[in-house]
Scaffold this motif. Structure first.
Motif, mmCIF file in Angstrom:
data_model
loop_
_atom_site.group_PDB
_atom_site.id
_atom_site.type_symbol
_atom_site.label_atom_id
_atom_site.label_comp_id
_atom_site.label_asym_id
_atom_site.label_seq_id
_atom_site.Cartn_x
_atom_site.Cartn_y
_atom_site.Cartn_z
ATOM 1 N N ASN A 59 -0.572 -40.210 -36.217
ATOM 2 C CA ASN A 59 -1.449 -40.919 -37.151
ATOM 3 C C ASN A 59 -0.770 -42.185 -37.674
ATOM 4 O O ASN A 59 -0.567 -42.346 -38.873
ATOM 5 C CB ASN A 59 -1.842 -39.975 -38.303
ATOM 6 C CG ASN A 59 -2.826 -40.617 -39.266
ATOM 7 O OD1 ASN A 59 -3.535 -41.552 -38.898
ATOM 8 N ND2 ASN A 59 -2.856 -40.123 -40.500
ATOM 9 N N PHE A 60 -0.393 -43.058 -36.727
ATOM 10 C CA PHE A 60 0.177 -44.377 -37.040
ATOM 11 C C PHE A 60 1.467 -44.312 -37.861
ATOM 12 O O PHE A 60 1.879 -45.315 -38.431
ATOM 13 C CB PHE A 60 -0.822 -45.235 -37.838
ATOM 14 C CG PHE A 60 -2.139 -45.462 -37.158
ATOM 15 C CD1 PHE A 60 -2.247 -46.363 -36.098
ATOM 16 C CD2 PHE A 60 -3.279 -44.794 -37.578
ATOM 17 C CE1 PHE A 60 -3.469 -46.583 -35.479
ATOM 18 C CE2 PHE A 60 -4.505 -45.015 -36.954
ATOM 19 C CZ PHE A 60 -4.601 -45.915 -35.901
ATOM 20 N N GLY A 61 2.053 -43.143 -37.996
ATOM 21 C CA GLY A 61 3.245 -43.017 -38.840
ATOM 22 C C GLY A 61 2.928 -42.933 -40.325
ATOM 23 O O GLY A 61 3.845 -42.860 -41.152
ATOM 24 N N HIS A 62 1.639 -42.890 -40.676
ATOM 25 C CA HIS A 62 1.249 -42.856 -42.090
ATOM 26 C C HIS A 62 1.873 -41.690 -42.855
ATOM 27 O O HIS A 62 1.735 -40.535 -42.468
ATOM 28 C CB HIS A 62 -0.273 -42.696 -42.217
ATOM 29 C CG HIS A 62 -0.981 -43.989 -42.306
ATOM 30 N ND1 HIS A 62 -0.814 -44.876 -43.349
ATOM 31 C CD2 HIS A 62 -1.885 -44.555 -41.468
ATOM 32 C CE1 HIS A 62 -1.587 -45.927 -43.156
ATOM 33 N NE2 HIS A 62 -2.244 -45.773 -42.014
ATOM 34 N N LYS A 63 2.549 -42.049 -43.954
ATOM 35 C CA LYS A 63 3.004 -41.024 -44.890
ATOM 36 C C LYS A 63 2.386 -41.454 -46.210
ATOM 37 O O LYS A 63 3.013 -42.129 -47.013
ATOM 38 C CB LYS A 63 4.536 -41.057 -44.945
ATOM 39 C CG LYS A 63 5.178 -39.899 -45.641
ATOM 40 C CD LYS A 63 6.693 -40.028 -45.572
ATOM 41 C CE LYS A 63 7.351 -38.834 -46.246
ATOM 42 N NZ LYS A 63 8.804 -38.931 -46.205
ATOM 43 N N GLY A 64 1.123 -41.126 -46.373
ATOM 44 C CA GLY A 64 0.345 -41.706 -47.472
ATOM 45 C C GLY A 64 -0.231 -43.037 -47.013
ATOM 46 O O GLY A 64 0.150 -43.553 -45.955
ATOM 47 N N PRO A 65 -1.150 -43.584 -47.804
ATOM 48 C CA PRO A 65 -1.871 -44.789 -47.383
ATOM 49 C C PRO A 65 -1.000 -46.038 -47.257
ATOM 50 O O PRO A 65 -1.304 -46.933 -46.491
ATOM 51 C CB PRO A 65 -2.943 -44.977 -48.463
ATOM 52 C CG PRO A 65 -2.643 -44.017 -49.557
ATOM 53 C CD PRO A 65 -1.625 -43.038 -49.079
ATOM 54 N N GLU A 66 0.094 -46.099 -47.991
ATOM 55 C CA GLU A 66 0.865 -47.351 -48.001
ATOM 56 C C GLU A 66 2.307 -47.194 -47.557
ATOM 57 O O GLU A 66 3.093 -48.130 -47.596
ATOM 58 C CB GLU A 66 0.827 -47.958 -49.420
ATOM 59 C CG GLU A 66 -0.553 -48.444 -49.796
ATOM 60 C CD GLU A 66 -0.711 -48.685 -51.281
ATOM 61 O OE1 GLU A 66 0.307 -48.641 -52.000
ATOM 62 O OE2 GLU A 66 -1.851 -48.890 -51.717
ATOM 63 N N GLU A 67 2.651 -45.968 -47.142
ATOM 64 C CA GLU A 67 4.041 -45.713 -46.785
ATOM 65 C C GLU A 67 4.089 -45.197 -45.347
ATOM 66 O O GLU A 67 3.174 -44.484 -44.915
ATOM 67 C CB GLU A 67 4.599 -44.654 -47.738
ATOM 68 C CG GLU A 67 6.102 -44.633 -47.836
ATOM 69 C CD GLU A 67 6.589 -43.387 -48.569
ATOM 70 O OE1 GLU A 67 7.692 -42.935 -48.253
ATOM 71 O OE2 GLU A 67 5.837 -42.851 -49.422
ATOM 72 N N PHE A 68 5.156 -45.552 -44.629
ATOM 73 C CA PHE A 68 5.240 -45.131 -43.236
ATOM 74 C C PHE A 68 6.532 -44.389 -42.946
ATOM 75 O O PHE A 68 7.599 -44.789 -43.383
ATOM 76 C CB PHE A 68 5.084 -46.331 -42.305
ATOM 77 C CG PHE A 68 3.752 -46.975 -42.462
ATOM 78 C CD1 PHE A 68 2.643 -46.461 -41.801
ATOM 79 C CD2 PHE A 68 3.576 -48.037 -43.332
ATOM 80 C CE1 PHE A 68 1.391 -47.010 -41.975
ATOM 81 C CE2 PHE A 68 2.318 -48.597 -43.524
ATOM 82 C CZ PHE A 68 1.225 -48.086 -42.846
ATOM 83 N N TYR A 69 6.383 -43.315 -42.201
ATOM 84 C CA TYR A 69 7.526 -42.503 -41.802
ATOM 85 C C TYR A 69 8.319 -43.221 -40.713
ATOM 86 O O TYR A 69 9.528 -43.111 -40.613
ATOM 87 C CB TYR A 69 6.992 -41.164 -41.284
ATOM 88 C CG TYR A 69 8.031 -40.187 -40.850
ATOM 89 C CD1 TYR A 69 8.557 -39.267 -41.758
ATOM 90 C CD2 TYR A 69 8.471 -40.163 -39.529
ATOM 91 C CE1 TYR A 69 9.509 -38.352 -41.353
ATOM 92 C CE2 TYR A 69 9.424 -39.246 -39.125
ATOM 93 C CZ TYR A 69 9.939 -38.349 -40.038
ATOM 94 O OH TYR A 69 10.873 -37.436 -39.628
ATOM 95 N N GLY A 70 7.600 -43.919 -39.866
ATOM 96 C CA GLY A 70 8.192 -44.619 -38.727
ATOM 97 C C GLY A 70 7.052 -45.142 -37.893
ATOM 98 O O GLY A 70 5.901 -45.085 -38.324
ATOM 99 N N VAL A 71 7.372 -45.614 -36.684
ATOM 100 C CA VAL A 71 6.308 -46.149 -35.840
ATOM 101 C C VAL A 71 5.447 -44.993 -35.319
ATOM 102 O O VAL A 71 5.942 -43.902 -35.053
ATOM 103 C CB VAL A 71 6.911 -47.005 -34.696
ATOM 104 C CG1 VAL A 71 7.663 -46.151 -33.698
ATOM 105 C CG2 VAL A 71 5.836 -47.807 -34.002
ATOM 106 N N GLY A 72 4.152 -45.231 -35.238
ATOM 107 C CA GLY A 72 3.258 -44.179 -34.750
ATOM 108 C C GLY A 72 2.158 -44.750 -33.887
ATOM 109 O O GLY A 72 2.113 -45.951 -33.633
ATOM 110 N N ILE A 73 1.291 -43.854 -33.443
ATOM 111 C CA ILE A 73 0.151 -44.286 -32.633
ATOM 112 C C ILE A 73 -1.061 -43.514 -33.149
ATOM 113 O O ILE A 73 -0.915 -42.674 -34.042
ATOM 114 C CB ILE A 73 0.439 -44.040 -31.131
ATOM 115 C CG1 ILE A 73 -0.516 -44.840 -30.259
ATOM 116 C CG2 ILE A 73 0.390 -42.559 -30.791
ATOM 117 C CD1 ILE A 73 -0.048 -44.932 -28.827
ATOM 118 N N ASN A 74 -2.231 -43.799 -32.606
ATOM 119 C CA ASN A 74 -3.412 -43.041 -33.010
ATOM 120 C C ASN A 74 -3.767 -42.007 -31.946
ATOM 121 O O ASN A 74 -4.224 -42.361 -30.868
ATOM 122 C CB ASN A 74 -4.592 -43.988 -33.238
ATOM 123 C CG ASN A 74 -5.837 -43.240 -33.676
ATOM 124 O OD1 ASN A 74 -5.789 -42.024 -33.908
ATOM 125 N ND2 ASN A 74 -6.935 -43.935 -33.795
#
Ligand SMILES: *Cc1c(COP(=O)(O)O)cnc(C)c1O
Length: 353
Positions: A207-222
């Motif tokens: 899920n795009f690396g989403h960790k919450g709406p504005e924070e990212f765990y890392g690179v992701g994809i859909n």
């Protein structure tokens, strides 16, 4: 016309019932109620700790490689569907083929160690036709050399090995719920792991690396499954016992009526509760296979050469010689196998072969 498989269509009324829920929720994707319900039902069915539904069975392989293989050399089987190899190349890893076992058709574990180099990061093996790889031996090799193990378990819905779901083995397993597989969501898939930390990484990755709406765990994809796909899954799931029973009938018919003095059947590994996913026969020669195909085609019956070609022969994959896989690929045919095949059809198929 009879094809190698036929997609199971649940009663439209039941699909509509689930669609109505989607309309009621006004929620189409991003982990809606139906996706969560299907996830829960499958988790309970397989008794696995972690499962994430995905939009198909290829993206979870790619995400797994992205997270675990780190652009290295990936030891893999030439006897699988093209997605296994193309995912490795797509993720900028290098496929290193080793040959297969001529009876079980899974990767030949005895040749894995000789293929390991300082660049090897992972083993990606396929449980071919739902038949498990040599799981314990592969685990020993991986442990000794600190390699990750990813299983392409696309064919494995319902398979148990040594008393538990096959999805519980390796660092992680992936499955496909494509319309041609035993259980389907139209397009769809899943990944499974026993490791909470890895599950988290894969989950963010899909899920795009989403960790919450504005924070990212890392690179992701859909790779998210949509509610529409889950609606199909929830409509098909109650029929799985029926489907399995019908498939078992067809498999037993072939077992009883084919002449195995002139062809080889799939040898299922011990300790396996198999799922009747495919009925491959290995004929005496490619010539015999082409003759059988012609006779069947004249009667409007289309089995499938599967897996063919051997993936090491595909030009973007390196073209190294793999004797057993190439030989088996040239002679193997998957016979029609689905709920709804009639005895008269089955007799005709057996006669043609
Ligand atoms: C079907 C299949 C895939 C790909 O799954 P999709 O859901 O079609 O993306 C991967 N590996 C194997 C062995 C398959 O049979």
């Amino acid at each position: 016309m009879i094809n190698v498989t036929k997609t199971f269509f649940p009663p439209l009324k039941e699909y509509r019932k689930h669609l109505r829920r989607i309309w009621g929720n006004e929620w189409l994707t991003n982990r809606g109620e139906l996706v969560q319900e299907l996830e829960m039902k499958l988790k309970n069915r397989f008794k696995v700790p972690y499962l994430t539904l995905t939009t198909n069975g290829t993206l979870p392989i790619q995400i797994a490689l992205k997270v675990l293989a780190n652009g290295g050399e990936v030891i893999t089987t030439p006897f699988s569907y093209i997605a296994t190899t193309s995912a490795i190349i797509w993720e900028n890893c290098t496929p290193v083929f080793v040959d297969i076992d001529p009876d079980y058709l899974t990767i030949d574990e005895s040749t894995i160690e000789s293929a390991i180099t300082s660049k090897t990061t992972a083993i990606l093996a396929t449980h071919v036709f739902g038949n498990p790889c040599a799981i314990e031996l592969i685990e020993n090799i991986a442990e000794k050399h600190k390699l990750k193990v990813i299983y392409d378990a696309a064919h494995c819905f319902g398979v148990e090995y040594d008393g538990q779901s096959i999805f519980n083995y390796g660092d992680l397993s992936t499955c496909s719920f494509h319309a041609t597989k035993i259980f389907h969501t139209g397009e769809g898939g899943a990944f499974f792991t026993q490791n909470a930390k890895l599950h988290e990484e894969l989950f963010y990755g899909h899920n795009f690396g989403h960790k919450g709406p504005e924070e990212f765990y890392g690179v992701g994809i859909n790779a998210k499954m949509s509610e529409l796909q889950a609606a199909m899954g929830l409509s098909v799931l109650p029929y799985m016992e029926d489907i399995m029973e019908a498939r078992r009938y067809v498999v037993e018919f072939y077992d009883r009526n084919l002449d195995f003095s002139r062809m080889q059947r799939l040898k299922i590994r011990e300790k396996t509760e198999w799922n009747y996913s495919y009925y491959p026969v290995i004929l005496e020669s490619e010539d015999a296979l082409l003759r059988s195909l012609k006779r069947l085609k004249d009667r409007n019956i289309y089995p499938r050469r599967y897996f063919y070609p051997s993936l090491n022969t595909v030009d973007f994959a390196g073209k190294i010689k793999m004797e057993i896989s190439e030989d088996i690929s040239s002679r193997i045919l998957c016979l029609p196998l689905y709920k709804g095949l009639k005895d008269t059809d089955l007799k005709l198929i057996v006669d043609c072969i």
